[in-house]
Design a protein around this motif. Structure first.
Motif, short mmCIF file in Angstrom:
data_model
loop_
_atom_site.label_atom_id
_atom_site.label_comp_id
_atom_site.label_asym_id
_atom_site.label_seq_id
_atom_site.Cartn_x
_atom_site.Cartn_y
_atom_site.Cartn_z
N TYR A 70 0.86 -1.19 0.00
CA TYR A 70 0.00 0.00 0.00
C TYR A 70 0.88 1.23 0.00
O TYR A 70 1.77 1.38 0.85
CB TYR A 70 -0.92 0.02 1.23
CG TYR A 70 -1.94 1.13 1.16
CD1 TYR A 70 -3.18 0.92 0.58
CD2 TYR A 70 -1.65 2.40 1.64
CE1 TYR A 70 -4.12 1.94 0.48
CE2 TYR A 70 -2.57 3.43 1.55
CZ TYR A 70 -3.81 3.19 0.98
OH TYR A 70 -4.72 4.21 0.89
N CYS A 81 0.80 5.38 -0.04
CA CYS A 81 -0.05 6.57 0.11
C CYS A 81 0.08 7.43 -1.14
O CYS A 81 1.19 7.73 -1.58
CB CYS A 81 0.35 7.38 1.34
SG CYS A 81 -0.24 6.63 2.86
N ASN A 88 -3.98 5.18 -2.97
CA ASN A 88 -5.21 5.98 -2.87
C ASN A 88 -5.02 7.35 -3.52
O ASN A 88 -3.89 7.82 -3.70
CB ASN A 88 -5.57 6.19 -1.40
CG ASN A 88 -4.53 7.03 -0.68
OD1 ASN A 88 -3.35 6.72 -0.72
ND2 ASN A 88 -4.96 8.10 -0.06
N CYS A 144 -6.96 5.78 4.24
CA CYS A 144 -5.92 4.79 3.99
C CYS A 144 -6.14 3.52 4.81
O CYS A 144 -5.84 2.42 4.35
CB CYS A 144 -4.54 5.39 4.24
SG CYS A 144 -4.09 6.59 2.96
N HIS A 167 -0.05 10.95 10.03
CA HIS A 167 -0.88 10.13 9.14
C HIS A 167 -0.78 8.63 9.43
O HIS A 167 -1.78 7.96 9.69
CB HIS A 167 -0.51 10.45 7.69
CG HIS A 167 -1.38 9.79 6.68
ND1 HIS A 167 -2.75 9.86 6.73
CD2 HIS A 167 -1.09 9.05 5.58
CE1 HIS A 167 -3.26 9.19 5.70
NE2 HIS A 167 -2.27 8.68 4.99
N HIS A 168 0.44 8.09 9.39
CA HIS A 168 0.56 6.64 9.54
C HIS A 168 0.30 6.19 10.98
O HIS A 168 -0.23 5.10 11.22
CB HIS A 168 1.92 6.17 9.04
CG HIS A 168 2.04 6.27 7.55
ND1 HIS A 168 3.23 6.20 6.88
CD2 HIS A 168 1.09 6.45 6.59
CE1 HIS A 168 3.01 6.33 5.57
NE2 HIS A 168 1.72 6.48 5.37
N GLU A 195 -3.34 5.97 11.13
CA GLU A 195 -3.82 4.80 10.38
C GLU A 195 -3.71 3.53 11.23
O GLU A 195 -4.62 2.70 11.26
CB GLU A 195 -2.99 4.59 9.11
CG GLU A 195 -3.30 5.52 7.97
CD GLU A 195 -2.48 5.16 6.74
OE1 GLU A 195 -2.16 3.97 6.55
OE2 GLU A 195 -2.13 6.07 5.98
ZN LIG Z 1 -2.18 7.46 3.38
#
Ligand SMILES: [Zn+2]
Length: 466
Positions: free
Chosen positions: A27, A29, A67, A211, A236-237, A240
């Protein structure tokens, strides 16, 4: 030697073993489509392409998902400022992003899910988190209470006490690490902002949510590799991980990989400093995609990359040395002699090249081994010490470079020849009175900075500004 990656989560080099033998879930981003992507963004996307190509070269089947963030603070601000609907605003940048990927030879991911097309799934994850007691409401918005997730801060190395202390809330999509806060997973409808009518009420998702949802929906609750730029690590991560693992109770990602920043002339890239470049800016200045790709891939991904125009000129020179050797190997008439010293050197350089790539994608070291071989091969060819078997052994190593770095070697068709061909096609279109196609071709040339002038003696062309 085994394939190893530096895992941000454990801060160590780890042998890479995917969850399912031979298959890798990846994955990456993707872009926030509120503007054209800049070369710092492309450094990350190109490195992810290198990662995928190397995994594929090593025999893994890679399923990559990226994404497209088409609803967040920045896209909404852009659309409101332009006075157009969100989808109309982002469309232009989505299209430009795919064009840029093609220009740079970046392989397409299996899926490019868009946030605005996954609101239902995002609402479902929010409801799951709410049922698990991880959320609370304030003024119609829903926040993730980070002290309900004890591992919060592990990826970014936050002080757990300060993280647990996060009593305050934050609505912004981006905020900094000195200020860990409860973050918004669902934002209440506000003013003229776009909103969705959902079971949670009227509003829109927080950025981090997409995400978590897309990674789990398209790749499974636990995936092998998740990547991004180092600026994605927090928040962000981190967010997530909290959202995904709080919902499923399972590890979200096994290997977290992050690329360092790109700077320009030793300074942070910024529009106000005038050192900010999109890919399109470089093409407008007459640079070709191949050396841009080469330059952005040539440093180790965890080291800051200092972009300079001298560096770009060196990339042009490096590529032409490789092209010239590929051309020599194909063109020179060599004798059928048994494999000589050059074959041995090629075998060694080829092995070292792969070892360097296996060692956390050390592209700089891999290229060092490659150019060592280029020198030896040219010397052997000059001295008439290379035979057909030697040439084949060297060509095989160049082939590894082509496959993993995604750059084809050999004589490149000249730019002028490509332009002449477009002009000839435009003339042919005009001859058949297909003016629409003729105009399209003229626009395509104009986009490359080529101006046409119709004269009684035919079409002349020149470069804009030349
Ligand atoms: Zn992301």
């Amino acid at each position: 030697m085994a394939l190893r990656f530096h895992n941000t989560l454990t801060r160590s080099l780890e042998e890479f073993v995917p969850l399912h033998e031979g298959r890798v879930t990846l994955y990456t981003c993707g872009p926030t489509v509120y503007d054209f992507a800049h070369i710092g963004n492309f450094r990350t996307y190109l490195w992810e392409d290198l990662l995928r190509r190397h995994l594929e070269f090593r025999g893994f089947q890679v399923r990559q998902v990226m994404n497209l963030t088409d609803v967040d603070d920045k896209t909404i601000a852009g659309a409101l400022k332009a006075g157009v609907a969100l989808d109309d605003y982002t469309r232009r940048f989505v299209d430009a992003f795919f064009q840029d990927l093609d220009t740079l030879g970046i392989q397409r991911a299996a899926e490019y899910p868009r946030a605005t097309r996954h609101v239902t799934e995002m609402v479902a994850l929010v409801e799951r988190l709410r049922a698990g007691g991880h959320l609370y409401e304030s003024k119609g918005s829903l926040y993730f209470r980070i002290d309900t997730f004890p591992r919060y801060g592990r990826l970014s190395g936050l002080d757990p006490d300060s993280a647990a202390a996060g009593q305050a809330r934050i609505d912004a999509d981006e905020y900094d690490k000195d200020n860990p806060r409860d973050f918004a997973v669902w934002k209440e409808r506000k003013g003229d902002e776009p909103f969705w009518d959902t079971a949670l009420g009227q509003g829109r998702p927080g950025w981090h949510l997409e995400c978590s949802v897309m990674s789990m929906q398209y790749l499974g609750e636990t995936i092998d590799i998740h990547t991004g730029g180092v600026d994605n690590v927090f928040p962000h991560h981190e967010n997530e991980i909290a959202q995904s693992e709080a919902a499923t109770g399972r590890p979200f990602v096994r290997y977290w990989l992050h690329a360092a920043h790109l700077i320009v002339d030793g300074e942070k890239m910024s529009k106000s400093r005038g050192n900010f470049f999109t890919l399109r800016d470089l093409l407008d200045r007459g640079y070709q995609p191949r050396p841009i790709r080469y330059l952005l891939l040539s440093a180790h991904y965890r080291k800051q990359l200092n972009f300079t125009f001298d560096g770009l000129a060196q990339a042009v020179a490096s590529l032409s040395r490789l092209d010239d050797l590929a051309d020599r190997l194909a063109r020179e008439s060599l004798r059928e002699t048994p494999a000589g010293a050059l074959s041995g050197a090629a075998a060694e350089a080829g092995a070292r090249f792969l070892e360097a790539m296996d060692n956390d994608l050390n592209a700089a070291a891999a290229l060092g081994h490659l150019f060592e071989l280029v020198r030896e091969a040219n010397t052997a060819l000059d001295a008439g010490r290379a035979g057909l078997a030697d040439a084949a052994a060297v060509r095989e190593v160049l082939g590894r470079f082509e496959a993993i770095f995604g750059l084809r070697l050999g004589p490149q068709r000249s730019i002028d020849a490509a332009i002449e061909e477009l002009i000839a096609r435009r003339q042919a279109a005009r001859a058949t009175r297909d003016f629409k196609e003729a105009d399209r071709l003229r626009d395509e040339l104009a986009a490359q900075g080529i101006l046409l002038e119709d004269t009684p003696h035919g079409v002349r062309w020149k470069r804009r500004g030349a």
